[in-house]
Structure formats: structure tokens, C-alpha cells
Design an enzyme around this catalytic site. Structure first.
Site, short mmCIF file in Angstrom:
data_model
loop_
_atom_site.label_atom_id
_atom_site.label_comp_id
_atom_site.label_asym_id
_atom_site.label_seq_id
_atom_site.Cartn_x
_atom_site.Cartn_y
_atom_site.Cartn_z
N TYR A 145 -14.37 -45.75 33.08
CA TYR A 145 -14.10 -45.18 31.83
C TYR A 145 -12.91 -44.82 31.06
O TYR A 145 -12.53 -44.80 30.14
CB TYR A 145 -15.00 -43.75 31.90
N ASP A 227 -27.92 -51.25 42.74
CA ASP A 227 -29.24 -51.57 42.59
C ASP A 227 -30.17 -51.27 43.65
O ASP A 227 -31.35 -50.76 42.93
CB ASP A 227 -28.85 -53.33 42.57
N ASP A 255 -29.45 -40.22 34.13
CA ASP A 255 -30.53 -40.76 33.39
C ASP A 255 -31.62 -40.82 33.97
O ASP A 255 -32.66 -40.56 33.46
CB ASP A 255 -29.99 -41.77 32.50
C1 IPM Z 1 -23.05 -38.40 29.54
C2 IPM Z 1 -22.94 -39.35 28.30
C3 IPM Z 1 -21.45 -39.77 28.00
C4 IPM Z 1 -21.02 -40.38 29.06
C5 IPM Z 1 -21.17 -40.52 26.83
C6 IPM Z 1 -21.74 -39.98 25.77
C7 IPM Z 1 -19.80 -40.82 26.50
O1 IPM Z 1 -23.79 -40.60 28.39
O2 IPM Z 1 -22.58 -37.55 29.57
O3 IPM Z 1 -23.67 -39.04 30.41
O4 IPM Z 1 -21.27 -41.70 29.15
O5 IPM Z 1 -20.32 -39.82 30.28
MN MN Z 2 -24.82 -40.74 30.01
#
Ligand code: IPM
Ligand code: MN
Length: 367
Positions: A145, A227, A255
Site C-alpha cells: 500500500y 491461497d 472481507d
Molecule cells: C479497507 C478498505 C481500504 C483498504 C480501502 C478503501 C483503501 O478496503 O479498509 O479494508 O484497502 O484498506
Molecule cells: Mn478492504
């Protein structure tokens, strides 16, 4: 005098302002019921800040947050601002910037599924009915990032773009300590996720986690390639306790954990520095497709507030009461659209009201 707690409120874009309204309702009933002195002040962030001030993270927002004891954030981003240069967009220009500004290297994303709520999960009953309780510990201000170089160039043949995945031993060490300490307070199982069969940075990640694990002999450590990890989480979520990840892998895994617990609309998160100061926000995004329809799930925002009270204000009892109230409401069968059968569901506001009412009127001891 009662201790004063200041929260900077950053509603942001999309469903942010709607779900934030419900969290503010919860703050109100907490102050009423438990005689706390929590005060709030709103600041702009993300797309709304671009529209109003020309930048996604105005100086007033940063200084307002600095003067507060914690930050409660909704979400940022939307179609309207996607054409701007990437570093001026809400996600990178506000969210990543504010995380870095306050040195919030720890990201905690707990995903739980109560056994009795197994129907919320898209997993098969024989898996979901066992329930699970996973804590994803994600490194938040390093890795791909933020690594440099990153950019886009052109040579004779083609345009090309690049990002850099980079981790120092120091960065891996500090997040590992956090994950091991949390594991000690839980079921003492830690899975570290990497791609050490391919990536140099993952080889260092694995070696460093192994080194730190010696300091916590009571924690059972294992390593999974990313994976394989995403597969194991789907097959046996109940086997996991703490999952330690880099920034990118943690983004993906959290997620996934949200989805299998029912909906991204119920997953809270805490982004902290070493002093427990931080930003508390739903792990899901701004969901512009469902914004302003009064159908978004406010639970992730309410549980983020609960994490704030626990981590930044050390109000553990009140935090537990919020969590229990949310659970009770779900067990009673109240559902917002995202976790409903698509036919019978309640509004954002109604869900907030029901939870607030339970907090205000419930029977609690030892407070
Ligand atoms: C999260 C989001 C963020 C990330 C994005 C919006 C930059 O997806 O907080 O997980 O990737 O960290
Ligand atoms: Mn995210």
C-alpha cells in the site's frame, strides 16, 4: 467531575452518514444510561471534503482528530471522485493518509458467527452451525500500500505500472507482538499468512513471526500461504483464532471473514497506534449503490463504536453491553436488507432504534 471523552466523528461518503447517525444515537443512550460524558464533534473527510474544501483530508479534520481521544469514521469514496488522480481520491488521499498520519499500524477486524445465527452465513449448515470467532490482525501502514517506488511509466514497448511490497523486520516484529499478545488473551492459536513460496518479503515475514513466537511459547503458531488460507477459512472457519496478515493479505482475508459471518455490513474494525489511539470504522466500504435508501446495516458502525469504547476509553463493560445487545437483536430475528431473505427487513433507522432501546432499558449488573 466525570471524565470527559472526546470523539471526532467523520461520517464521510455513501452510507457513512446514515449509519453514523445510528452510532450517535447509541452514544446518546450510553451517556443517558451510564452517566458517561462522551462528547462528539463532526469533521469532513473523503468525497464530501473534496466537494466542500477541495481536498479529501482538510487540515481542520486532522487538527480536530488530534484534539480528540478517538476517531469514529463512516466510510469514504464513490463514483464521483474516481476520475481524480489516485493520490487525491478519498481512499488514498484521506483514508490511507490519516492512517499513516496517526501511525495506526494495528488493524483489528473481529468476525464472529454465533452458532444460532448460522443461517446468516452463506456457508453450508454443517460448517456454519459450529459458529466461529476469528480476529484478523492486519498490518496497516506498510507493505504494498505504501512501499516505494510505485508509479506508471512508459518505455518503447508499452506503458507499465509498479508497486513495491516491502516490510522491515521492525515492522513485522511490532505487529507480531500485538497479534501474539491478543492470542494469549484468546484461544492461543495464531495463524500467520504469507506467500513465502514466492515472495522475499514473505520469507522475512515468516522468519520474524517464528522468532517472536519463541517469546510466547503458549501460543500455537502455524503458517499458511495466502491461497491456502482463504480456502481453509471457508472450509473450517471454526479452527481459526487469531490470523496475522500483511496489509494486502489482511485486506482480502478480512472481507472474506466478513462475508462468511453474514454480511460486510456487520464487520467492525479498529485501527490503532501503540497508545490505543485510533480510528474505528466499518470494514466495508461506502456502498454508494445502497446509500440514502435507509437500508444499510448500521451494525458495523455500532460495533465499531463498541471497539472504540473498549480500546481507546477502556469502557469494557459498556462495550460488552453494546455487543450483547446487537447479538440479542439479531437472535430475536431483526434483519436489515443485507442479512434478510430480501422480503422481510427493517430500515437502518429502525435497527438503530431497536439496539438503542435495548441498551437504554436492558437489565445489567455490575456497572
Ligand atoms: C479497507 C478498505 C481500504 C483498504 C480501502 C478503501 C483503501 O478496503 O479498509 O479494508 O484497502 O484498506
Ligand atoms: Mn478492504
Amino acid at each position: 467531575m466525570k471524565k470527559k471523552y472526546k470523539i471526532a466523528i467523520l461520517p464521510g461518503d455513501g452510507i457513512g452518514p446514515e449509519v453514523m447517525k445510528e452510532a450517535l444515537k447509541i452514544i446518546e443512550v450510553i451517556n443517558k444510561r451510564f452517566k458517561t460524558n462522551i462528547i462528539t464533534k463532526k469533521y469532513d473527510i473523503g468525497g464530501v471534503a473534496i466537494d466542500k474544501h477541495g481536498v479529501p483530508l482538510p487540515n481542520e479534520t486532522i487538527s480536530g482528530c488530534t484534539k480528540s481521544n478517538a476517531i469514529l469514521l463512516g466510510s469514504v469514496g464513490g463514483e464521483k471522485w474516481k476520475k481524480l488522480p489516485i493520490n487525491l481520491q478519498p481512499e488514498t488521499g484521506a483514508l490511507l493518509k490519516i492512517r499513516k498520519h496517526f501511525n495506526l499500524f494495528i488493524n483489528l477486524r473481529p468476525s464472529k458467527l454465533h452458532r444460532k445465527l448460522y443461517k446468516l452465513s452463506p456457508l453450508k449448515k454443517n460448517i456454519s452451525s459450529k459458529g466461529f470467532d476469528i480476529l484478523c490482525v492486519r498490518e496497516l501502514i506498510g507493505g504494498i500500500y505504501f512501499g516505494s517506488p510505485k508509479g506508471t511509466k512508459k518505455n518503447k514497448e508499452s506503458k507499465y505500472s509498479f508497486d513495491t511490497e516491502i516490510y522491515s523486520e521492525k515492522e513485522i516484529t511490532r505487529i507480531s507482538h500485538i497479534a501474539f499478545k491478543l492470542a494469549m488473551k484468546r484461544n492461543r492459536k495464531l495463524v500467520s499468512v504469507d506467500k513465502a513460496n514466492v515472495l522475499e518479503s514473505s520469507i522475512l515475514w515468516r522468519q520474524t513471526v517464528d522468532k517472536i513466537s519463541k517469546i510466547y511459547p503458549k501460543v500455537k503458531v502455524s503458517h499458511l500461504y495466502i491461497d491456502n488460507a482463504v480456502m481453509q477459512i471457508i472450509n473450517k472457519p471454526y479452527d481459526f483464532d487469531v490470523i496475522l496478515c500483511s496489509n494486502l493479505f489482511g485486506d482480502i482475508i478480512s472481507d472474506e471473514c466478513a462475508a462468511i459471518s453474514g454480511s460486510i455490513g456487520i464487520l467492525p474494525s479498529a485501527s490503532l497506534n501503540e497508545n490505543n489511539f485510533g480510528i474505528f470504522e466499518p470494514a466495508g466500504g461506502s456502498a454508494p449503490d445502497i446509500a440514502n435508501k435507509n437500508i444499510a446495516n448500521p451494525i458495523a458502525q455500532i460495533l465499531s463504536l463498541s471497539m472504540l469504547l473498549e480500546h481507546s476509553f477502556n469502557l469494557k463493560n459498556i462495550s460488552k453491553i453494546i455487543n450483547n445487545s446487537v447479538n440479542k437483536v439479531l437472535l430475536k430475528g431483526y434483519r436489515t436488507f443485507d442479512i434478510s431473505d430480501g422480503k422481510k427487513y427493517i430500515t437502518t433507522k429502525k435497527m438503530g432504534d431497536i439496539i438503542a432501546n435495548l441498551i437504554l432499558k436492558g437489565n445489567y449488573e455490575n456497572i
